[in-house]
Design a protein around this motif. Structure first.
Motif, PDB file in Angstrom:
ATOM      1  N   ALA A  29      -6.273   3.063  -5.676  1.00  0.00           N
ATOM      2  CA  ALA A  29      -5.768   2.699  -4.346  1.00  0.00           C
ATOM      3  C   ALA A  29      -5.101   3.916  -3.705  1.00  0.00           C
ATOM      4  O   ALA A  29      -4.804   4.903  -4.381  1.00  0.00           O
ATOM      5  CB  ALA A  29      -4.770   1.550  -4.449  1.00  0.00           C
ATOM      6  N   ASP A  33      -2.057   3.319   1.962  1.00  0.00           N
ATOM      7  CA  ASP A  33      -2.230   1.889   2.257  1.00  0.00           C
ATOM      8  C   ASP A  33      -0.925   1.129   2.025  1.00  0.00           C
ATOM      9  O   ASP A  33      -0.601   0.193   2.749  1.00  0.00           O
ATOM     10  CB  ASP A  33      -3.340   1.303   1.372  1.00  0.00           C
ATOM     11  CG  ASP A  33      -4.704   1.881   1.704  1.00  0.00           C
ATOM     12  OD1 ASP A  33      -4.866   2.395   2.833  1.00  0.00           O
ATOM     13  OD2 ASP A  33      -5.612   1.826   0.843  1.00  0.00           O
ATOM     14  N   GLY A  36       1.277   1.620   4.860  1.00  0.00           N
ATOM     15  CA  GLY A  36       0.842   0.777   5.967  1.00  0.00           C
ATOM     16  C   GLY A  36       1.375  -0.640   5.841  1.00  0.00           C
ATOM     17  O   GLY A  36       1.823  -1.241   6.827  1.00  0.00           O
ATOM     18  N   ILE A 312      -4.369  -5.801  -0.657  1.00  0.00           N
ATOM     19  CA  ILE A 312      -5.108  -4.536  -0.611  1.00  0.00           C
ATOM     20  C   ILE A 312      -5.506  -4.089  -2.018  1.00  0.00           C
ATOM     21  O   ILE A 312      -5.791  -2.912  -2.252  1.00  0.00           O
ATOM     22  CB  ILE A 312      -4.284  -3.437   0.099  1.00  0.00           C
ATOM     23  CG1 ILE A 312      -2.948  -3.196  -0.615  1.00  0.00           C
ATOM     24  CG2 ILE A 312      -4.048  -3.804   1.554  1.00  0.00           C
ATOM     25  CD1 ILE A 312      -2.168  -2.017  -0.035  1.00  0.00           C
TER      26      ILE A 312
END
Length: 352
Positions: A29, A33, A36, A312
């Motif tokens: 990952a 992210d 975010g 995610i």
């Protein structure tokens, strides 16, 4: 002061997040992210409210543990005090339901505070009277509290089943801690007056511990019982009082939790973890009022962040790893002590 804050909290937390970023990258990952997701949380008033909802119990248990630590005692029983405070706050609210709203609210919260304090005072008395380790007693009292709640809920305040109590609501159907102002700001009905009461607890901790003779005596007895007894302080009494006040903070947390976002008493099969997490909160906060508040806020944020990360593809265990790393680095804060680093650097230069 700045150096102490850096050593005790900022640098350990920063190091933990750096390692966390490496772990996130290792599972495929992108750390970006995560940033975010964090940005989405901070721009959503409802999510901010949920951070406070998760933070409030930790503020109370963190203050509980910190108060005991500052007075030379180890309160490992905030979990049990939290549970008992929540139970008796619920029992009082249900048994006098229908009376004046403010009478029920004040009586219930006071019941939680008093019972939490008395539960901790058991360990304080045994410590003062027989010199029995408060660590052992408070740990055992945690299990006693857990099983007592499992007995008391179906016996005295049973709801639709043996696991949950009757709802803790006022005669008009509203929650006792509902606050229209807070709800209007955050658009979240789970956060209410408990936020103000938790902040009041932080202020109370600071005033008692830092600005009163009573707080000085409690700290003196904790640091050096023999010297305190020599100058006329009542060591045994202060030991019991220290544990009682410590437990009162945790009992308040249980009362606010059950009368606020939960709205009932739940007879859980295991610990909820607020009391044990309070140890980490106090450790990060260096056993201070403001530090405990900020430590609780950090863990409250991680509690909200964790389920968001699942969307995610980042396992929830990452957040638990971060918490573990933070506690580890705070406990080993000497790593970040500039004096130690200076010694290591000078030693290297000497070897050359």
């Amino acid at each position: 002061m700045l150096k102490k804050v850096l050593t005790n909290a900022v640098l350990p937390i920063l190091a933990s997040f750096i390692i966390g970023a490496i772990l996130i990258s290792a599972i495929g990952a992108a750390p970006g992210d995560v940033l975010g997701v964090m940005g989405d949380i901070f721009t959503d008033p409802n999510s901010i409210a949920e951070i406070f909802v998760s933070t409030i119990p930790l503020i109370c248990t963190g203050l509980s543990v910190a108060f005991a630590f500052r007075t030379g005692l180890f309160n490992i029983g905030a979990e049990g005090q939290f549970i008992m405070g929540g139970l008796f706050a619920g029992i009082v609210a249900i048994k006098i339901q229908g009376m004046n709203f403010y009478v029920v609210l004040i009586a219930s919260i006071l019941a939680g505070i008093i019972v939490g304090g008395l539960w901790a005072a058991i360990a304080g008395y045994l410590k003062a009277r027989f010199n029995i380790s408060e660590v052992v007693v408070t740990i055992m009292l945690n299990y006693t509290a857990l099983y007592f709640v499992q007995f008391a809920v179906p016996k005295f305040i049973r709801g639709t089943n043996d696991i949950i109590s009757q709802p803790l609501v006022a005669s008009d159907g509203s929650g006792y801690l509902k606050n229209d102002l807070i709800e209007g700001i955050f658009n979240n009905h789970r956060l209410g007056t408990d936020l103000f009461l938790a902040i009041f607890a932080v202020i109370t901790f600071y005033i008692v511990m830092e600005k009163t003779v009573f707080g000085y005596e409690l700290r003196s007895v904790g640091f050096n019982p023999s010297a305190s007894r020599f100058v006329g302080m009542k060591v045994n009494r202060n030991t019991v009082l220290s544990m009682a006040i410590s437990g009162a903070f945790a009992g308040l947390g249980g009362a606010l939790y059950n009368m606020g976002p939960v709205g009932q008493v739940v007879a859980g099969s295991t610990f909820q973890g607020f009391g044990y997490m309070g140890i980490a909160v106090a450790l990060i906060g260096a056993n201070t009022a403001l530090g405990s508040f900020l430590g609780a806020l950090l863990f409250g944020f991680l509690g909200v962040l964790t389920p968001q990360l699942a969307f995610i593809g980042i396992p929830k265990d990452i957040a638990n790893i971060l918490i573990g790393l933070i506690v580890l680095f705070v406990a080993a804060k000497a790593i970040f002590d500039s004096k130690l680093l200076d010694k290591l650097v000078s030693k290297k230069k000497g070897d050359k």
